[in-house]
Scaffold this motif. Structure first.
Motif, PDB file in Angstrom:
ATOM      1  N   PHE A   1     -11.626   3.897   4.174  1.00  0.00           N
ATOM      2  CA  PHE A   1     -10.468   3.342   4.877  1.00  0.00           C
ATOM      3  C   PHE A   1     -10.637   1.836   5.090  1.00  0.00           C
ATOM      4  N   VAL A   2     -11.882   1.422   5.328  1.00  0.00           N
ATOM      5  CA  VAL A   2     -12.155  -0.017   5.480  1.00  0.00           C
ATOM      6  C   VAL A   2     -11.851  -0.749   4.185  1.00  0.00           C
ATOM      7  N   LEU A   3     -12.296  -0.189   3.053  1.00  0.00           N
ATOM      8  CA  LEU A   3     -12.043  -0.822   1.757  1.00  0.00           C
ATOM      9  C   LEU A   3     -10.542  -0.913   1.479  1.00  0.00           C
ATOM     10  N   ILE A   4      -9.841   0.186   1.762  1.00  0.00           N
ATOM     11  CA  ILE A   4      -8.390   0.192   1.555  1.00  0.00           C
ATOM     12  C   ILE A   4      -7.718  -0.840   2.452  1.00  0.00           C
ATOM     13  N   SER A   5      -8.190  -0.940   3.700  1.00  0.00           N
ATOM     14  CA  SER A   5      -7.607  -1.883   4.660  1.00  0.00           C
ATOM     15  C   SER A   5      -7.826  -3.324   4.222  1.00  0.00           C
ATOM     16  N   ILE A   6      -9.035  -3.618   3.740  1.00  0.00           N
ATOM     17  CA  ILE A   6      -9.337  -4.979   3.285  1.00  0.00           C
ATOM     18  C   ILE A   6      -8.475  -5.332   2.078  1.00  0.00           C
ATOM     19  N   THR A   7      -8.380  -4.391   1.141  1.00  0.00           N
ATOM     20  CA  THR A   7      -7.543  -4.612  -0.046  1.00  0.00           C
ATOM     21  C   THR A   7      -6.087  -4.790   0.359  1.00  0.00           C
ATOM     22  N   GLY A   8      -5.622  -3.926   1.275  1.00  0.00           N
ATOM     23  CA  GLY A   8      -4.246  -4.026   1.752  1.00  0.00           C
ATOM     24  C   GLY A   8      -3.987  -5.322   2.484  1.00  0.00           C
ATOM     25  N   TYR A   9      -4.999  -5.795   3.232  1.00  0.00           N
ATOM     26  CA  TYR A   9      -4.844  -7.047   3.973  1.00  0.00           C
ATOM     27  C   TYR A   9      -4.583  -8.210   3.020  1.00  0.00           C
ATOM     28  N   PHE A  10      -5.405  -8.323   1.977  1.00  0.00           N
ATOM     29  CA  PHE A  10      -5.232  -9.437   1.047  1.00  0.00           C
ATOM     30  C   PHE A  10      -3.917  -9.308   0.264  1.00  0.00           C
TER      31      PHE A  10
ATOM     32  N   VAL B   1      -8.475  14.855   8.567  1.00  0.00           N
ATOM     33  CA  VAL B   1      -9.897  14.789   8.205  1.00  0.00           C
ATOM     34  C   VAL B   1     -10.680  15.843   8.961  1.00  0.00           C
ATOM     35  N   GLN B   2     -10.347  16.050  10.234  1.00  0.00           N
ATOM     36  CA  GLN B   2     -11.015  17.061  11.049  1.00  0.00           C
ATOM     37  C   GLN B   2     -10.808  18.454  10.458  1.00  0.00           C
ATOM     38  N   GLY B   3      -9.635  18.670   9.887  1.00  0.00           N
ATOM     39  CA  GLY B   3      -9.358  19.963   9.275  1.00  0.00           C
ATOM     40  C   GLY B   3     -10.078  20.162   7.955  1.00  0.00           C
ATOM     41  N   LEU B   4     -10.421  19.062   7.281  1.00  0.00           N
ATOM     42  CA  LEU B   4     -11.079  19.159   5.980  1.00  0.00           C
ATOM     43  C   LEU B   4     -12.589  19.268   6.086  1.00  0.00           C
ATOM     44  N   THR B   5     -13.183  18.596   7.097  1.00  0.00           N
ATOM     45  CA  THR B   5     -14.638  18.600   7.189  1.00  0.00           C
ATOM     46  C   THR B   5     -15.095  18.354   8.615  1.00  0.00           C
ATOM     47  N   LYS B   6     -16.233  18.937   8.968  1.00  0.00           N
ATOM     48  CA  LYS B   6     -16.871  18.688  10.260  1.00  0.00           C
ATOM     49  C   LYS B   6     -18.080  17.770  10.083  1.00  0.00           C
ATOM     50  N   SER B   7     -18.384  17.435   8.856  1.00  0.00           N
ATOM     51  CA  SER B   7     -19.575  16.650   8.541  1.00  0.00           C
ATOM     52  C   SER B   7     -19.414  15.196   9.000  1.00  0.00           C
ATOM     53  N   THR B   8     -20.380  14.725   9.798  1.00  0.00           N
ATOM     54  CA  THR B   8     -20.370  13.331  10.245  1.00  0.00           C
ATOM     55  C   THR B   8     -20.528  12.401   9.048  1.00  0.00           C
ATOM     56  N   TYR B   9     -21.357  12.820   8.080  1.00  0.00           N
ATOM     57  CA  TYR B   9     -21.588  12.003   6.874  1.00  0.00           C
ATOM     58  C   TYR B   9     -20.283  11.811   6.091  1.00  0.00           C
ATOM     59  N   LYS B  10     -19.530  12.889   5.915  1.00  0.00           N
ATOM     60  CA  LYS B  10     -18.282  12.804   5.159  1.00  0.00           C
ATOM     61  C   LYS B  10     -17.229  11.992   5.925  1.00  0.00           C
ATOM     62  N   LYS B  11     -17.243  12.129   7.245  1.00  0.00           N
ATOM     63  CA  LYS B  11     -16.331  11.315   8.048  1.00  0.00           C
ATOM     64  C   LYS B  11     -16.679   9.836   7.903  1.00  0.00           C
ATOM     65  N   GLY B  12     -17.988   9.558   7.823  1.00  0.00           N
ATOM     66  CA  GLY B  12     -18.431   8.182   7.611  1.00  0.00           C
ATOM     67  C   GLY B  12     -17.939   7.633   6.287  1.00  0.00           C
ATOM     68  N   LEU B  13     -17.930   8.489   5.265  1.00  0.00           N
ATOM     69  CA  LEU B  13     -17.416   8.072   3.959  1.00  0.00           C
ATOM     70  C   LEU B  13     -15.916   7.781   4.028  1.00  0.00           C
ATOM     71  N   VAL B  14     -15.202   8.593   4.801  1.00  0.00           N
ATOM     72  CA  VAL B  14     -13.761   8.370   4.965  1.00  0.00           C
ATOM     73  C   VAL B  14     -13.520   7.026   5.643  1.00  0.00           C
ATOM     74  N   VAL B  15     -14.313   6.752   6.683  1.00  0.00           N
ATOM     75  CA  VAL B  15     -14.192   5.480   7.390  1.00  0.00           C
ATOM     76  C   VAL B  15     -14.468   4.322   6.444  1.00  0.00           C
ATOM     77  N   PHE B  16     -15.534   4.439   5.655  1.00  0.00           N
ATOM     78  CA  PHE B  16     -15.887   3.385   4.694  1.00  0.00           C
ATOM     79  C   PHE B  16     -14.753   3.176   3.687  1.00  0.00           C
TER      80      PHE B  16
END
Length: 537
Positions: free
Chosen positions: A351-360, A334-349
């Protein structure tokens, strides 16, 4: 119900004792068929107290869900804190916390199999190795983190302490053999060990007073439930708990991919490469890639690492180190793709959705197991074990404690008691060689018997005898012997006899508890003083 019946019986014993005003639980009188087994002495109970306390507010089933969820959340928090201290990256810390907390093996421990001791221990593994990292390589002044991590591990699961200590020794030797270690770091390491002893020493006192030389039958040193490396790989890509492969004793898709390709990303960073190698080696060691069956015939191996019993227990530590590598890979990509804090926030969001889906998706077999059964647990016979196809709810929960636990029922019986376990579990009282019925009442850490005799009578009571066992007859201290079945044997005179059989902890136990309390107050006082000092400065 493989392990959960054992731990829930222990938690219920603590709850019953708290209801009757007793803070400490040493032996089982309400559960485990009232045998007085002292697994509370030799198996940590600290983190079962929150579960017992929840029972005063919620029904038993809700209490379990809250308690399991509480430690899942605490795992997320501690993992986040540990990685933030290690990497100084908020983004990487968030990713690491999600990966580490939601590894299938962790969910297998807490949701599928109810291995609650190891499940709780999993929470504190990051603190242990963060502390060791600082002592050996990082900020040497943060040595107290290692003490806190090891102490919390001691309060959770002794075998996890054993594995963690072994790994710490290996890492220490690697440090000594490859780099110069300063005297200050060595002193701080010794300080960390010393404070750990002060904080957790009371936990090990019963091993000195009631275990060593006392003919206690500990869990066997043997390697069981061996899984092949193919099973680990296939089970990981199945990514569920309770599936057909390994029941969830796996790493999951992400960590398995990390194991295969991680070397490409971490090879240029010494500390990241070390974490990857550790995780990979531990994952391989958890399988039959190592010929554990042959090693089980080697006395030296059994006496050193046979205590872990199940090599798959190494997956908890493999998960930790591979989760470090996985978070590093995602961070670098992700660091190599973007330096934008906003875009990193989208990645985190995302990843959270994927994690929740994966958890269930991961816990789906567990949810199906709950919703798909209609066979409710009834009252059991003393030697009857809990069937796998039964439902337990708030109405029949107490039935869980009417029979035997699926595992651990005879752990820490004496060796003689193990041979006669059936009669002890049945509550058989033997008077002059014959079976006897009498009134029996149960209290915290004590059982009371009313026995009337018409002559001098030798009575063998169905309660295990330990070094700290005490006996009173008609209110007066009374001598006893250990019977051939490892239980309390007394000689009663003619007449009405009221017998109290209980357990008294040693003065050393309470002394070490006081030392722990003083140590905690000193550390808190020092922490408050440092905070106030920094604010004034």
């Amino acid at each position: 119900m493989s392990d959960s019946s054992f731990h829930l019986t222990r938690a219920n014993e603590i709850y019953q004792n708290l209801k009757q005003g007793s803070l400490f639980t040493f032996i089982a009188t309400h559960g485990f068929n009232h045998t007085g087994v002292a697994n509370f002495l030799f198996y940590p109970t600290v983190f079962l107290y929150p579960l017992a306390l929840l029972r005063f507010v919620f029904n038993p089933i809700t209490s379990i869900y809250i308690w399991v969820g509480m430690f899942l959340f605490l795992t997320l928090v501690i993992a986040f804190y540990s990685m933030l201290d290690f990497s100084k990256s908020f983004f990487r810390s968030f990713i690491f916390a999600l990966i580490y907390a939601l590894v299938p093996y962790h969910l297998y421990l807490g949701i599928w199999n109810g291995v609650y001791g190891e499940y709780v221990a999993y929470t504190f593994i990051p603190l242990v190795f963060l502390g060791l990292y600082h002592v050996l390589w990082g900020n040497e002044n943060k040595w107290l983190i290692l003490s806190i991590g090891m102490t919390l591990l001691c309060f959770s699961h002794i075998l996890s302490v054993y594995i963690a200590t072994f790994l710490c020794i290996v890492l220490f030797l690697c440090k000594v053999l490859t780099q110069k270690i300063s005297a200050r770091r060595l002193i701080n390491l010794l300080k960390s060990v010393f404070v750990t002893v002060l904080l957790a020493g009371w936990e090990f006192v019963p091993f000195l007073t009631d275990y060593l030389g006392q003919n206690i039958e500990a869990p066997r040193e043997q390697f069981w439930f061996l899984n092949g490396f193919n099973d680990l790989v296939n089970g990981s890509f199945q990514n569920t708990v309770g599936g057909q492969i390994n029941d969830g004793r796996t790493l999951g898709i992400l960590l398995m991919i990390t194991l295969f390709i991680g070397i490409v990303f971490v090879k240029n960073s010494g500390k990241e490469l070390s974490c990857y190698i550790l995780g990979t080696v531990l994952a391989i060691l958890s399988t039959t890639f190592v010929d554990w069956k042959s090693l089980s015939h080697n006395t030296l191996v059994l006496n050193t690492i046979g205590n872990i019993q199940f090599p798959f227990r190494l997956l908890a530590f493999a998960s930790f180190f591979l989760a470090i590598s996985a978070s590093y890979i995602i961070f670098k990509v992700v660091q190599g793709l973007t330096k934008s804090t906003y875009k990193k926030g989208l990645v985190v969001f995302g990843f959270v959705l994927i994690s929740i889906t994966g958890y269930f998706g991961t816990v789906q077999p567990a949810l199906s197991r709950i919703s798909g059964k209609v066979n409710y647990l009834g009252v059991m016979k003393p030697n009857q074990k809990v069937a796998d196809n039964v439902v337990i709810d708030k109405y029949n929960y107490l039935n869980l404690f009417t029979g035997s636990t699926n595992t651990g029922e005879e752990d820490y019986f004496s060796k003689d008691a193990t041979k006669s376990a059936s009669s002890i579990l049945d509550g058989k009282i033997i008077a002059n060689g014959k079976s006897l019925r009498c009134q029996r009442k149960l209290y915290p850490n004590m059982e009371k018997y009313w026995i009337n005799t018409d002559k001098m009578t030798t009575v063998d009571l169905p309660i295990i005898a330990y070094h700290g066992t005490t006996v009173k007859v008609n209110g007066c201290p009374y001598s006893y012997k250990i019977s051939q079945r490892g239980t309390v044997k007394i000689i009663l005179g003619k007449g009405k006899n009221v017998i109290d059989v209980g357990y008294k902890a040693s003065s050393l136990y309470y002394g070490m508890l006081i030392v722990t309390g003083i140590t905690i107050m000193v550390l808190l006082g020092k922490g408050i003083w440092l905070i106030l000092k920094n604010k004034i400065a």
